[in-house]
Design an enzyme around this catalytic site. Structure first.
Site, short mmCIF file in Angstrom:
data_model
loop_
_atom_site.label_atom_id
_atom_site.label_comp_id
_atom_site.label_asym_id
_atom_site.label_seq_id
_atom_site.Cartn_x
_atom_site.Cartn_y
_atom_site.Cartn_z
N CYS A 1 -41.84 -58.05 92.54
CA CYS A 1 -41.42 -56.92 91.71
C CYS A 1 -41.54 -57.31 90.24
O CYS A 1 -40.87 -58.25 89.78
CB CYS A 1 -39.98 -56.51 92.02
SG CYS A 1 -39.36 -55.21 90.94
N CYS B 1 -34.36 -55.28 85.85
CA CYS B 1 -33.63 -54.28 86.63
C CYS B 1 -32.31 -54.84 87.14
O CYS B 1 -31.27 -54.25 86.95
CB CYS B 1 -34.51 -53.83 87.80
SG CYS B 1 -33.64 -52.92 89.08
N CYS C 1 -32.11 -55.86 92.77
CA CYS C 1 -32.49 -56.57 94.00
C CYS C 1 -32.42 -58.07 93.76
O CYS C 1 -33.43 -58.72 93.51
CB CYS C 1 -33.88 -56.16 94.46
SG CYS C 1 -34.03 -54.40 94.78
N GLU D 1 -9.32 -36.12 103.19
CA GLU D 1 -10.18 -36.40 102.04
C GLU D 1 -9.63 -35.70 100.81
O GLU D 1 -9.24 -34.53 100.88
CB GLU D 1 -11.60 -35.92 102.33
CG GLU D 1 -12.55 -35.89 101.16
CD GLU D 1 -12.74 -37.27 100.54
OE1 GLU D 1 -12.62 -37.36 99.29
OE2 GLU D 1 -13.01 -38.22 101.28
N ASP E 1 -12.74 -46.39 105.59
CA ASP E 1 -14.01 -46.77 104.97
C ASP E 1 -13.86 -46.61 103.46
O ASP E 1 -14.37 -45.68 102.86
CB ASP E 1 -15.11 -45.86 105.52
CG ASP E 1 -16.50 -46.27 105.07
OD1 ASP E 1 -16.62 -47.28 104.36
OD2 ASP E 1 -17.46 -45.58 105.42
N CYS F 1 -17.57 -52.26 102.43
CA CYS F 1 -18.82 -52.53 101.72
C CYS F 1 -18.64 -53.68 100.74
O CYS F 1 -19.51 -53.93 99.91
CB CYS F 1 -19.32 -51.28 101.00
SG CYS F 1 -18.16 -50.60 99.82
#
Length: 439
Positions: free
Chosen positions: A63, A69, A72, A320, A368, A395
């Site tokens: 890349c 950036c 990644c 929610e 979550d 996460c």
């Protein structure tokens, strides 16, 4: 993170920052990933040859903007090494609670993002450019192609950039507030193939709107809806409040786990649909439902995991705080003819505390939370309700470990844990954890 997505551009990051975290979805049966074709396998082998030599050492980056950036961080490692490192990280945090199952990776870890965002600007010659903010700045780095973004989405963004001059559309200048086009957001239905294009403008008027739509759809007839989103504030938020549908129905639909979900511009929907199914299959496997349970889907967003789990349990309660997400969740339940699920527009922690005060019980809770994890108020509410089992979908393994310290002190034992690689090429890893009341 769940709920109506409020996208925020964060300095020093490649991706949008979600103000809520939605669950992905998973197939209604417990399955592994789909087999991939010869071309996909060859593409992965070719890509990995480009980033490593025979001894596994890094070669020149595949890349050209990798360092600028910053999104990644692991792109130049072999995928096998990425998985080993993520496994090691999760084990270092969770081994004290239970044996960590082997990480579940992707067959093809490239071009998996079904949602692509580009910021628009001009170069020194006044030519329109689109791409990402350079790490730590608000300077735009032009992007033609990205190894983790949907390729069709990248093509559409490039085509929009190419149309700007002929339509005399100026890109927005953050410093002066002059110009029109600020961002473009493209969402692609992985199963349906439907494509949404969101044009984020500094004012509500798009010159030659009808002709622009015709020109764009001539280049990309696969586009199914185009929306103008108006953001006229000096803010790091990507999307504004006002929207106008200028082509199509204003949303796309996609199928995950055999269920159909409506995705609007602000809906949170997992960006990696292949691994979302893996993630949610594993969560349901860990839950071990018998069909008689009443469960809560906390942070329920547009209802994905609750809707997927509904066929395995007696009753689902989705909670929610974001009213737009609750509206979408109700629509999604009706769309799938599900009658054993109710959604509440409330804070999940307060909702569980009220249930406990009224001596109501549930058997199970899905949680979550966003990357920051849960706060003690929410965890206290969860423990006051005393569900027999909890599946925590995280996460962020670091905040997960912090929350597990709290929950294990409050009478829960970690039974199982598995990492799922939702974001290949990056340092992020999702983890599914099963907790059960200590006997």
């Amino acid at each position: 993170m769940k709920g109506n997505e409020k996208y925020k551009v964060m300095k020093g990051t490649r991706k949008e920052h979600n103000m809520g975290k939605e669950k992905g979805a998973m197939p209604h049966k417990i399955a592994s990933h789909k087999p991939i074709g010869v071309n996909q396998r060859e593409k992965r082998r070719t890509s990995e040859k480009e980033v490593t030599d025979k001894k596994g050492k890094k070669k020149e980056s595949i890349c050209p903007i990798e360092k600028k950036c910053g999104g990644c961080q692991l792109l130049n490692q072999s995928y096998e090494q990425q998985l080993k490192d993520k496994q090691k990280l999760v084990e270092s945090l969770l081994n004290k609670y239970c044996k960590v199952d082997n990480i579940i990776g992707m067959d093809n870890p490239y071009h998996y993002r079904n949602k692509v965002h580009a910021v628009f600007d001009r170069d020194r010659k006044g030519n329109p450019i689109s791409g990402v903010y350079e790490s730590g700045t608000h300077r735009v780095v032009p992007v033609e192609k990205c190894w983790i973004e949907n390729e069709k989405a990248d093509e559409i963004i490039s085509s929009i950039r190419g149309l700007l001059k002929s339509f005399k559309i100026k890109t927005y200048d953050e410093d002066t507030g002059y110009g029109l086009l600020r961002h473009v957001l493209v969402r692609v239905g992985y199963t349906s193939g439907e494509i949404m294009v969101v044009l984020v403008l500094g004012s509500p008027i798009l010159p030659s709107k009808s002709n622009f739509v015709k020109a764009l759809r001539k280049l990309h007839p696969e586009i199914t809806t185009i929306i103008i989103n108006v953001n006229n504030k000096k803010t790091s938020m990507i999307l504004g409040e006002k929207e106008q549908v200028i082509y199509g129905k204003g949303y796309i639909e996609d199928t995950l786990c055999g269920k159909v979900f409506r995705i609007s511009p602000k809906s949170f929907y997992q960006v990696n649909p292949v691994q979302t199914e893996v993630l949610y299959n594993k969560a349901i496997e860990y839950a071990g439902f018998t069909g008689n349970e009443t469960i809560i889907d906390a942070y329920s967003g547009i209802g994905t995991i609750g809707i997927v789990a509904s066929e395995h349990v007696k009753k689902v309660i989705g909670v929610e705080l974001n009213k737009d997400a609750v509206r979408d969740a109700i629509i999604n339940a009706k769309r799938n003819n599900i009658s054993n699920i109710d959604f509440y527009n409330k804070d999940a922690g307060e909702f569980m505390s009220q249930m406990a005060e009224q001596n109501q019980t549930v058997d199970f809770v899905f949680m979550d939370p966003p990357r920051a994890g849960s706060d003690e108020k929410f965890l206290d509410s969860l423990c006051s309700l005393r569900p027999k089992k909890v599946v925590y979908i995280s996460c962020n393994p670091v905040t997960l470990e912090r929350d597990l310290v709290f929950l294990t002190k409050k009478g829960y034992k970690v039974q199982r844990a598995v990492p799922v690689d939702m974001f290949p090429g990056t340092v992020h890893a999702e983890v599914v954890v099963l907790l059960q009341q200590k006997r």
